[in-house]
Design a protein around this motif. Structure first.
Motif, PDB file in Angstrom:
ATOM      1  N   ALA A  60       0.646 -59.901  11.908  1.00  0.00           N
ATOM      2  CA  ALA A  60      -0.614 -59.756  11.174  1.00  0.00           C
ATOM      3  C   ALA A  60      -1.407 -58.552  11.668  1.00  0.00           C
ATOM      4  N   MET A  61      -1.415 -58.328  12.982  1.00  0.00           N
ATOM      5  CA  MET A  61      -2.105 -57.155  13.519  1.00  0.00           C
ATOM      6  C   MET A  61      -1.463 -55.871  13.010  1.00  0.00           C
ATOM      7  N   LEU A  62      -0.146 -55.841  12.964  1.00  0.00           N
ATOM      8  CA  LEU A  62       0.554 -54.655  12.466  1.00  0.00           C
ATOM      9  C   LEU A  62       0.231 -54.396  11.002  1.00  0.00           C
ATOM     10  N   GLN A  63       0.103 -55.467  10.221  1.00  0.00           N
ATOM     11  CA  GLN A  63      -0.228 -55.293   8.808  1.00  0.00           C
ATOM     12  C   GLN A  63      -1.639 -54.737   8.646  1.00  0.00           C
ATOM     13  N   GLN A  64      -2.582 -55.232   9.438  1.00  0.00           N
ATOM     14  CA  GLN A  64      -3.944 -54.708   9.384  1.00  0.00           C
ATOM     15  C   GLN A  64      -3.996 -53.247   9.822  1.00  0.00           C
ATOM     16  N   GLN A  67      -2.708 -51.054   7.040  1.00  0.00           N
ATOM     17  CA  GLN A  67      -3.718 -50.868   5.995  1.00  0.00           C
ATOM     18  C   GLN A  67      -4.803 -49.893   6.438  1.00  0.00           C
ATOM     19  N   LEU A  68      -5.234 -49.988   7.695  1.00  0.00           N
ATOM     20  CA  LEU A  68      -6.249 -49.065   8.196  1.00  0.00           C
ATOM     21  C   LEU A  68      -5.716 -47.637   8.239  1.00  0.00           C
ATOM     22  N   ARG A  69      -4.450 -47.469   8.644  1.00  0.00           N
ATOM     23  CA  ARG A  69      -3.861 -46.136   8.677  1.00  0.00           C
ATOM     24  C   ARG A  69      -3.814 -45.536   7.272  1.00  0.00           C
ATOM     25  N   GLY A  70      -3.488 -46.365   6.286  1.00  0.00           N
ATOM     26  CA  GLY A  70      -3.472 -45.890   4.908  1.00  0.00           C
ATOM     27  C   GLY A  70      -4.844 -45.447   4.433  1.00  0.00           C
ATOM     28  N   GLU A  71      -5.888 -46.242   4.773  1.00  0.00           N
ATOM     29  CA  GLU A  71      -7.253 -45.855   4.391  1.00  0.00           C
ATOM     30  C   GLU A  71      -7.712 -44.616   5.147  1.00  0.00           C
ATOM     31  N   LEU A  72      -7.278 -44.474   6.394  1.00  0.00           N
ATOM     32  CA  LEU A  72      -7.605 -43.276   7.178  1.00  0.00           C
ATOM     33  C   LEU A  72      -7.019 -42.032   6.515  1.00  0.00           C
ATOM     34  N   CYS A  73      -5.770 -42.085   6.122  1.00  0.00           N
ATOM     35  CA  CYS A  73      -5.128 -40.932   5.479  1.00  0.00           C
ATOM     36  C   CYS A  73      -5.763 -40.636   4.133  1.00  0.00           C
ATOM     37  N   ARG A  74      -6.084 -41.691   3.409  1.00  0.00           N
ATOM     38  CA  ARG A  74      -6.732 -41.494   2.106  1.00  0.00           C
ATOM     39  C   ARG A  74      -8.098 -40.839   2.261  1.00  0.00           C
ATOM     40  N   ALA A 114     -12.445 -51.846   5.846  1.00  0.00           N
ATOM     41  CA  ALA A 114     -11.256 -51.999   6.696  1.00  0.00           C
ATOM     42  C   ALA A 114     -11.626 -51.967   8.172  1.00  0.00           C
ATOM     43  N   LEU A 115     -12.592 -51.124   8.529  1.00  0.00           N
ATOM     44  CA  LEU A 115     -13.028 -51.055   9.934  1.00  0.00           C
ATOM     45  C   LEU A 115     -13.740 -52.329  10.364  1.00  0.00           C
ATOM     46  N   SER A 116     -14.529 -52.912   9.465  1.00  0.00           N
ATOM     47  CA  SER A 116     -15.235 -54.153   9.819  1.00  0.00           C
ATOM     48  C   SER A 116     -14.261 -55.304  10.045  1.00  0.00           C
ATOM     49  N   ASP A 117     -13.089 -55.246   9.406  1.00  0.00           N
ATOM     50  CA  ASP A 117     -12.081 -56.294   9.599  1.00  0.00           C
ATOM     51  C   ASP A 117     -11.263 -56.097  10.869  1.00  0.00           C
TER      52      ASP A 117
END
Length: 482
Positions: A60-64, A67-74, A114-117
């Motif tokens: 679950a941590m890896l999945q989060q 997702q954060l890495r994807g939002e960072l790149c975006r 995403a950061l708040s999560d």
């Protein structure tokens, strides 16, 4: 009376000027959004880089984190695009810049959400052991390590370490150039697997086609855990039958906790596994841009060179075949060789004219369709600073494990830039060489003679088109005259 009116008028003018100055100095909505996005990106980078320096095994941590890495790149992609559009605004292109401001609030909201999560994840990261590496900077870290596949790597490691009483098989399926072999290689280099398996064998389709009894017994040891990594080409009709014979031989004689990983681009091979396949997708353009920018700027700060960021963004948008890591790495490292705006514009000018061609496969030639793709450069420097000539690069092939001494001495970049000149009309060039396991090299054929033929055919097409246009215009004039 005139003195009073003059004083009132001067006071009003002074207040008006002060109001206008204060209004223009206040940050507008777009400026405040840019600041918010910059702060959010900095926070996201801290979390992602800290997580990549630790050994995270929780799914679950890896999945989060993914997702954060994807939002960072975006977010980084949108910010750089907006910066380039702002530069266009200062040059007079108001409509282009206005179109980019609408995406900022949406990207900021999703990144901050995403950061708040990630608050619990940040706390749990402190309990994860550190990976034994010391990256000097972002570009060295990305250049020497695998990018964007942390979650997939842990899935492979988890599969290989879990207890089982039978020979388990994991297929790794994905399109050409997405990093399947690199992912498996990095998983196999993990210290946990090195301690768990006594031997790791790397096989391909040709190994399976050899006589089974004489060849397969070399790998089988009932007393040792063994990992088999099999690279299936997917083009042989008897391949699956040979695979089943091999698996049957290993299953009868190997250690009970041995494992097999299949690497393939063919979706039909997903049914050869005993567990659900791991499917790799091509990275999104935003993720590739994040990687490309780190490769291109190296240790330099992109924020200090917005002119280079703008050129890099334009180059990134027009470059064909950007789904593959080797293309992004090759182009980024070429730019990093000279952080000069004039040089980057020249690379952009050359790339704009590149045309992708589909060439016929020669008898006995490569079997894969992408190997028959040619890239035609209409304006390549034959010798630096003298003249231009067309060039054609085709039959790009991958070589793994080839010694450095066996690789071509001339690089594709050196040919395109006119740094070197060959008297031969056809010769091999080194396109790019990976700096991470399995250290794959990409070689292509440079054909000057065939490029001249393509150029001549293109000129004939242009001449014929002009003649047709003249005939159409002439017939039209005749009709009008009549």
């Amino acid at each position: 009376m005139e003195a009073l009116l003059s004083a009132v008028a001067s006071d009003l003018v002074g207040r008006l000027v002060s109001f206008l100055i204060s209004k223009f100095q206040e940050p507008g909505p777009a400026d405040s959004d840019v600041v918010r996005l910059q702060h959010a990106l900095l926070r996201a980078r801290v979390v992602v880089e800290e997580a990549e320096a630790r050994q995270v095994t929780n799914r679950a941590m890896l999945q989060q984190l993914s997702q954060l890495r994807g939002e960072l790149c975006r977010g980084a992609y949108v910010l750089d695009a907006f910066t380039g559009q702002a530069m266009s605004l200062r040059r007079g292109s108001h409509a282009t810049a206005r179109r980019g401001t609408g995406r900022l609030p949406v990207v900021i909201d999703t990144l901050e959400a995403a950061l708040s999560d990630m608050e619990e994840v940040v706390v749990l990261l402190g309990a994860c052991p550190r990976v034994a590496r010391q990256p000097y900077s972002v570009y060295l870290y990305m250049e020497r390590c695998m990018f964007g596949r942390q979650m997939e790597k842990e899935q492979i490691v988890s599969f290989l370490l879990q207890p089982a009483h039978d020979l388990e098989v994991l297929p790794v399926i994905g399109p050409h150039g997405v990093g399947k072999r690199t992912l498996v290689e990095h998983a196999c280099l993990d210290e946990r697997l090195r301690d768990h398996f006594a031997k790791i064998h790397y096989l391909n389709t040709d190994d399976l086609l050899l006589p089974s009894h004489e060849h397969h017994q070399r790998f089988i040891n009932t007393a040792e855990r063994t990992l088999f990594v099999i690279d299936l080409a997917g083009g042989d009709a008897d391949e699956e039958e040979q695979w089943r014979r091999f698996r049957s031989s290993v299953r009868r004689g190997a250690h009970g906790e041995s494992r097999i990983i299949i690497i393939s681009r063919t979706e039909a091979h997903s049914g050869l596994g005993t567990v659900p396949p791991l499917r790799l997708r091509a990275l999104r353009r935003e993720e590739l841009w994040y990687f490309f920018k780190a490769m291109a700027f190296g240790g330099a700060n992109p924020e200090e060179r917005p002119d280079l960021v703008r050129i890099a963004m334009a180059l990134f948008k027009i470059t064909p075949d950007l789904t593959q890591f080797n293309v992004v790495s090759k182009l980024g490292m070429a730019l990093r060789a000279d952080l000069n705006a004039r040089f980057w514009r020249r690379v952009l000018k050359i790339t704009i004219g590149v045309t992708q061609l589909q060439l016929g496969a020669a008898p006995g030639g490569p079997r894969r369709p992408e190997d028959n793709t040619g890239y035609y450069y209409p304006r390549m420097l034959v010798m630096k600073g003298t003249s231009w000539a067309p060039c054609l690069f085709y039959q790009r092939r991958k070589s793994t494990g080839m010694a450095r001494s066996e690789l071509p001495k001339v690089t594709m970049l050196a040919v395109v830039q006119g740094v070197v000149r060959s008297e031969e009309k056809r010769f091999d060039v080194l396109v790019w060489q990976s700096r991470i396991p399995p250290y794959a090299s990409f070689v292509a054929t440079c054909d000057m003679e065939r490029a001249a033929q393509v150029a001549e055919a293109g000129k004939k097409q242009i001449v014929n088109k002009r003649r047709r246009d003249q005939l159409v215009c002439g017939s039209g004039e005749d009709k009008v005259g009549k």
